[in-house]
Design a protein around this motif. Structure first.
Motif, PDB file in Angstrom:
ATOM      1  N   UNK A 155       0.820  -1.204   0.000  1.00 31.82           N
ATOM      2  CA  UNK A 155       0.000   0.000   0.000  1.00 31.82           C
ATOM      3  C   UNK A 155       0.857   1.258   0.000  1.00 31.82           C
ATOM      4  N   UNK A 156       1.907   1.266   0.785  1.00 30.72           N
ATOM      5  CA  UNK A 156       2.788   2.436   0.866  1.00 30.72           C
ATOM      6  C   UNK A 156       3.308   2.812  -0.518  1.00 30.72           C
ATOM      7  N   UNK A 157       3.753   1.840  -1.279  1.00 32.22           N
ATOM      8  CA  UNK A 157       4.292   2.102  -2.613  1.00 32.22           C
ATOM      9  C   UNK A 157       3.244   2.706  -3.527  1.00 32.22           C
ATOM     10  N   UNK A 158       2.027   2.194  -3.459  1.00 34.92           N
ATOM     11  CA  UNK A 158       0.953   2.693  -4.323  1.00 34.92           C
ATOM     12  C   UNK A 158       0.581   4.121  -3.948  1.00 34.92           C
ATOM     13  N   UNK A 159       0.432   4.391  -2.650  1.00 36.99           N
ATOM     14  CA  UNK A 159       0.028   5.733  -2.235  1.00 36.99           C
ATOM     15  C   UNK A 159       1.153   6.756  -2.426  1.00 36.99           C
ATOM     16  N   UNK A 160       2.388   6.338  -2.229  1.00 41.04           N
ATOM     17  CA  UNK A 160       3.502   7.261  -2.491  1.00 41.04           C
ATOM     18  C   UNK A 160       3.512   7.687  -3.959  1.00 41.04           C
ATOM     19  N   UNK A 161       3.266   6.742  -4.852  1.00 38.83           N
ATOM     20  CA  UNK A 161       3.222   7.052  -6.284  1.00 38.83           C
ATOM     21  C   UNK A 161       2.026   7.937  -6.612  1.00 38.83           C
ATOM     22  N   UNK A 162       0.866   7.605  -6.058  1.00 34.85           N
ATOM     23  CA  UNK A 162      -0.349   8.385  -6.315  1.00 34.85           C
ATOM     24  C   UNK A 162      -0.180   9.828  -5.856  1.00 34.85           C
ATOM     25  N   UNK A 163       0.281  10.021  -4.643  1.00 36.38           N
ATOM     26  CA  UNK A 163       0.411  11.363  -4.077  1.00 36.38           C
ATOM     27  C   UNK A 163       1.511  12.144  -4.783  1.00 36.38           C
ATOM     28  N   UNK A 164       2.626  11.480  -5.080  1.00 34.72           N
ATOM     29  CA  UNK A 164       3.716  12.158  -5.776  1.00 34.72           C
ATOM     30  C   UNK A 164       3.274  12.648  -7.155  1.00 34.72           C
ATOM     31  N   UNK A 165       2.577  11.806  -7.903  1.00 33.36           N
ATOM     32  CA  UNK A 165       2.093  12.207  -9.234  1.00 33.36           C
ATOM     33  C   UNK A 165       1.080  13.332  -9.128  1.00 33.36           C
ATOM     34  N   UNK A 166       0.223  13.268  -8.097  1.00 30.89           N
ATOM     35  CA  UNK A 166      -0.749  14.350  -7.912  1.00 30.89           C
ATOM     36  C   UNK A 166      -0.034  15.654  -7.602  1.00 30.89           C
ATOM     37  N   UNK A 167       0.993  15.610  -6.783  1.00 32.06           N
ATOM     38  CA  UNK A 167       1.721  16.820  -6.424  1.00 32.06           C
ATOM     39  C   UNK A 167       2.376  17.456  -7.645  1.00 32.06           C
ATOM     40  N   UNK A 168       2.912  16.626  -8.532  1.00 26.76           N
ATOM     41  CA  UNK A 168       3.532  17.147  -9.753  1.00 26.76           C
ATOM     42  C   UNK A 168       2.496  17.813 -10.653  1.00 26.76           C
ATOM     43  N   UNK A 169       1.321  17.206 -10.788  1.00 25.65           N
ATOM     44  CA  UNK A 169       0.255  17.804 -11.594  1.00 25.65           C
ATOM     45  C   UNK A 169      -0.260  19.084 -10.941  1.00 25.65           C
ATOM     46  N   UNK A 170      -0.311  19.053  -9.621  1.00 27.23           N
ATOM     47  CA  UNK A 170      -0.813  20.210  -8.862  1.00 27.23           C
ATOM     48  C   UNK A 170       0.077  21.434  -9.055  1.00 27.23           C
TER      49      UNK A 170
END
Length: 418
Positions: free
Chosen positions: A384-399
Motif C-alpha cells: 500500500x505504501x508504494x501505491x500511495x507514495x506514487x499516487x500522491x507524488x504524481x498528484x503533487x507534480x500535476x498540482x
C-alpha cells in the motif's frame, strides 16, 4: 427498482429517529446504530457501515452486475474498478440516465466538495477520480460546486480563510485531470451573486420544502441557525440545469450526481421537489466511505492529520502513517497470523488497496494470501505504501502545474462543450 417507500415515509421515520437521538435521555441501544448524516459518519462495527441496512433505510437501489454490464455494453468500455468492486454500490435512476444516453439525449454530471482544509486527503479524491471517468466515458459536461458557505455555517472559520481553502481545493480538483472545455467549477460565495437564475432556483426549492420536512431529513433542532435550515436548497440548485443558463440555456437537462452516500439526504429532498418545478429528478451514484487509518468505524477526517493520508504528505510521512496507524486485521503474532490468517474485511491497508489498486488479479491474490496467513501485515502495508507514495507524488507534480490562470478558466462562467 427503488424501494416503494415514499419521501414522506422516510421523512417521518427520520423525524422520529432524530428526535430520539437529539433527546438527552437517549437509550444506550442507540449507540449500536450506525450514524450516517452529511456531517457525521460513525459505524457500530469495526467492519464499518452496514450498507445493506443503509440501502433499506435510504430506499435506494443496489448497483448489480446487470447494471454494470449495461454500462459496459453501451459505452464499449470496461467499468471503472470503483464500480466493478461495488465501492460505488447504490444508485437512483441510473437506468434512466442510460436510457437517455442510448437515445443520444443529453445529461450532465454534478458533484461537489465542502472545502474544510487547505490540503485534501486521499479519501477526497475518490468521487473526483470516478467523476473524471464518467465524464470521459459518457462525454458529458460537469459542474462542481464548492460549498464554502456550508463550511462557514457549520464551522468557526472566517471568510478570508475559507477563500484560501477553496482556492487550494479547486486546484487539487483540477489536478485530477478534468477537461476544461467541459467542466465548470464554482464557489457558492462568489458565483451565486453573479447568477440570478441560480438564486431563483434556490428560492423555488425553498418554497417547496417545509420546515417539518427539513427537520426530518437533516435533524435540525431549534437552536440551529437559519442558515443551516436554508442551505439544503443551495446544494439542490445545481441539480436544475437552468441554474447554469450560460451552459444549458433554458433546456431542462437531467443530471447524474456521483457522491458518497452521506450526501443522499440532500438529493432525496431534491428528487421530491424537482417534479413540482417540472424538472427531471436527479439520478445518483453512491459510494461507500473511505475509512480512517485507525479503522472503518469512521471516515477520514481532515481535522485529524493522523487519520488521513494528505495530498501534501511526503513519501516518508505516508510510510510512517501507514506503518504506525493503519488498523491491522492480522494476527497479534506472526505465528497466530500464519495459523489463522488475516481479516481483509477490517484491515485498512487491504481496504485502501480496494480503492487504489487497479489490477483486479493482483488484488485477488493479495486477498487470498493475506487471508491464508501467507502474506504478513508488514508486507501488505509495504504494498500500500508504494501505491500511495506514487499516487500522491504524481498528484503533487500535476498540482504544481495548476496556475491561477488555469484556475480562472475553470471557474469562469462560460459555455461548455455539450
Amino acid at each position: 427498482m427503488e424501494s416503494n417507500r415514499t419521501f414522506d415515509d422516510i421523512v417521518n421515520q427520520n423525524i422520529e429517529k432524530n428526535l430520539k437521538q437529539n433527546s438527552e435521555a437517549v437509550d444506550d441501544a442507540d449507540d449500536e446504530d450506525d450514524v450516517v448524516t452529511p456531517w457525521t459518519v460513525n459505524a457500530s462495527s469495526v467492519a464499518g457501515i452496514d450498507y445493506d441496512k443503509l440501502l433499506s433505510r435510504f430506499g435506494s437501489s443496489r448497483i448489480d452486475d446487470d447494471l454494470i454490464s449495461r454500462i459496459e455494453k453501451l459505452t464499449n468500455k470496461k467499468a471503472h474498478h470503483l464500480l466493478r468492486r461495488k465501492i460505488f454500490f447504490s444508485h437512483r435512476d441510473m437506468h434512466e440516465i442510460l436510457n437517455k444516453y442510448e437515445k443520444n439525449e443529453p445529461f450532465y454530471l454534478y458533484t461537489g466538495r465542502g472545502p474544510s482544509s487547505t490540503s485534501m486527503h486521499c479519501g477526497h479524491l475518490i468521487p473526483f477520480i470516478f467523476t473524471k471517468w464518467l465524464q470521459e466515458t459518457f462525454n458529458v459536461p460537469l459542474v462542481i460546486q464548492l460549498t464554502d458557505d456550508e463550511k462557514y455555517l457549520w464551522r468557526d472559520v472566517d471568510f478570508e480563510t475559507l477563500r484560501k481553502i477553496t482556492i487550494e481545493n479547486a486546484k487539487d480538483i483540477i489536478a485530477c485531470g478534468f477537461d476544461v472545455n467541459k467542466t465548470f467549477i464554482f464557489s457558492d460565495f462568489t458565483f451565486i451573486g453573479q447568477c440570478p437564475q441560480f438564486y431563483q432556483n434556490m428560492v423555488r426549492i425553498q418554497k417547496c420544502v417545509t420546515f417539518n420536512q427539513v427537520k426530518g431529513i437533516f435533524g435540525f433542532g431549534d437552536s440551529d441557525c437559519i442558515g443551516k435550515i436554508s442551505f439544503p436548497a443551495v446544494q439542490a440548485a445545481p441539480s436544475l440545469s437552468s441554474s447554469f443558463p450560460f451552459i444549458f440555456g433554458e433546456k431542462k437537462v437531467p443530471c447524474l450526481i456521483p457522491c458518497a452516500i452521506d450526501q443522499d439526504p440532500y438529493f432525496r429532498m431534491t428528487r421530491d421537489v424537482a417534479p413540482k418545478l417540472k424538472y427531471p429528478k436527479p439520478a445518483l451514484l453512491h459510494s461507500t466511505f473511505f475509512p480512517a487509518l485507525q479503522g472503518a468505524k469512521t471516515k477520514m477526517s481532515a481535522s485529524d492529520p493522523n487519520s488521513s493520508i494528505f495530498l501534501t504528505d511526503s513519501a516518508n510521512q505516508i510510510k510512517n502513517k501507514i506503518n504506525k496507524y493503519a488498523f491491522s486485521g492480522g494476527g497479534t503474532t506472526v505465528e497466530e497470523h500464519k495459523e489463522k490468517g488475516g481479516n481483509c474485511d477490517i484491515d485498512i491497508s487491504y481496504q485502501y488497496l480496494k480503492f487504489f489498486l487497479e489490477d483486479d488479479d493482483r488484488l485477488e491474490q493479495i486477498q487470498k494470501d493475506y487471508s491464508s496467513g501467507e502474506l504478513l501485515t508488514g508486507h501488505l502495508k509495504k504494498e500500500l505504501i508504494a501505491i500511495l507514495q506514487k499516487l500522491v507524488s504524481e498528484h503533487q507534480e500535476k498540482r504544481k502545474l495548476i496556475t491561477d490562470e488555469i484556475l480562472f478558466e475553470f471557474m469562469k462562467p462560460r459555455k461548455l462543450i455539450v
